[in-house]
Design an enzyme around this catalytic site. Sequence first.
Site, mmCIF file in Angstrom:
data_model
loop_
_atom_site.group_PDB
_atom_site.id
_atom_site.type_symbol
_atom_site.label_atom_id
_atom_site.label_comp_id
_atom_site.label_asym_id
_atom_site.label_seq_id
_atom_site.Cartn_x
_atom_site.Cartn_y
_atom_site.Cartn_z
ATOM 1 N N SER A 263 0.829 -1.196 0.000
ATOM 2 C CA SER A 263 0.000 0.000 0.000
ATOM 3 C C SER A 263 0.875 1.262 0.000
ATOM 4 O O SER A 263 1.671 1.476 -0.904
ATOM 5 C CB SER A 263 -0.948 -0.039 1.205
ATOM 6 O OG SER A 263 -1.936 0.953 1.109
ATOM 7 N N ASP A 381 -9.754 -6.297 -3.690
ATOM 8 C CA ASP A 381 -9.298 -5.065 -3.046
ATOM 9 C C ASP A 381 -10.226 -3.914 -3.413
ATOM 10 O O ASP A 381 -10.408 -3.605 -4.588
ATOM 11 C CB ASP A 381 -7.864 -4.747 -3.469
ATOM 12 C CG ASP A 381 -7.253 -3.644 -2.635
ATOM 13 O OD1 ASP A 381 -7.960 -3.057 -1.796
ATOM 14 O OD2 ASP A 381 -6.056 -3.346 -2.814
ATOM 15 N N HIS A 409 -7.035 -6.421 -0.008
ATOM 16 C CA HIS A 409 -5.963 -5.465 0.260
ATOM 17 C C HIS A 409 -4.910 -6.056 1.201
ATOM 18 O O HIS A 409 -3.720 -5.805 1.027
ATOM 19 C CB HIS A 409 -6.550 -4.190 0.865
ATOM 20 C CG HIS A 409 -5.592 -3.044 0.902
ATOM 21 N ND1 HIS A 409 -5.117 -2.419 -0.238
ATOM 22 C CD2 HIS A 409 -4.987 -2.408 1.946
ATOM 23 C CE1 HIS A 409 -4.284 -1.447 0.091
ATOM 24 N NE2 HIS A 409 -4.187 -1.422 1.401
#
Length: 469
Positions: A263, A381, A409
Amino acid sequence: MLTSFIEGLLCCLTSKPANTVVPVETSEPADGYEFVEVKPGRVLRVRHIIPDRPAVEEPLLGGIVSCKRKITVYRNGQLFIENLGERASAELKTCQNGETEPNSTVEVELTDCRNSSPPVSIPEARSDSVTAGNNGASETGSAGEAPAAGQAEQSQQPRKRRRKPKRTVVIDCERRIAACKGTHSDVALFFIHGVGGSLDIWGSQLDFFSRLGYEVIAPDLAGHGASSSPHIAAAYTFYALAEDMRLIFKRYAKKRNILIGHSYGVSFCTFLAHEFPDQIHKMVMINGGGPTALEPSLCSIFNLPTCVLHCLSPLLAWSFLKAGFARQGSREKQLLKEYNAFNVSSFVLRAMMSGQYWPEGDEVYHAELTVPVLLVHGMHDKFVPVEEDQRMAEILLMAFLKVLEDGSHMVMLECPETVNTLLHEFFLWEPVTLPPPKKEPKARPETAKPQTDNTSEPATVRPATARQT
């Protein structure tokens, strides 16, 4: 929920932070954990595992990849990429090759340019139609009305002008890419987490690769996990956190280093790959998003006051569970709590989201990378669409994109075995470069030789004179 609301109300009345940021108590043993002071009063927790293995010096083999690329940025925001290097065989068993064909061109538009025109091919310096018209007029000038008609057609056709590029970047280098085994003493793995997490989200990966003999390093970002949390918003900007990661990297770096980011941590890996291009051997991006410059959103829930965010913390945690995991069962709730996947104070969360300003990290910045990159994306995600990772694969020079259907995610928590196997195959991958074509020897002119046929006339052939060399 009621406790959070009361604490938030007291925060608004007393003008004090709703929750004091303190290091998280960890149940893990102290072995393998270090506290590094990157700046006076700024201490980061780092998990550093040095495997107990004999140092093995092996020759660095692998293949040499020619990284030749021309990146042209035009004033209308169009990005024109031309790959000029030789193609390397880059196939993984479970990965899809996102590399473009050799000597090919990729035309995209910069995402931050709103009024840019659609991509078009670059016109040549002289147009064929204009050249043909001029030649026709000169040859048929005495034909009467023919030249006038040709000139009229030329006046009606718009002239194509060669566009002047705003900036041109030429990359011409060679990289030797080899397999990185756990027995190699010159290899180190760096794991960097994203917003709201901690180094605990890498627990399965750290244990797996340390058992294989790899040296692993995983820091806690400032304000996360057990790292110190200064109560000032400037301490959580991208540049402040990137400087922390740069100091951590310089402290633990080896000759060949592999960066693994998740991320927001992908942006720090990209920053380090630009800062230390000779030391970064490979890189992994897990749900990192597209190659766009970072800019905080003006209309976001994270712009609310800290006390309001603290009141909404149960709602934010539930939203993260729903968007970050493919399923929302008891197992996922346990993973969220056990691995501190979203455990951060409201002040730090607000400062982190508002400090994501990095205008340099645009598509050109990512296109300049020459390091091999593995992109891992969870199909479910809801934070990062798959189209963003696909765009990242198009921009990068050497990229592999793997989409996991059962992940979201937090794919490293949902599918740890699959992620570990995928990363290990990428670490062991090395390109198979094609051998250069053999140059054919130039044909030498044949000299006249005497004929040995008894039927021929020897008087008509003059034998060549012998020379000593």
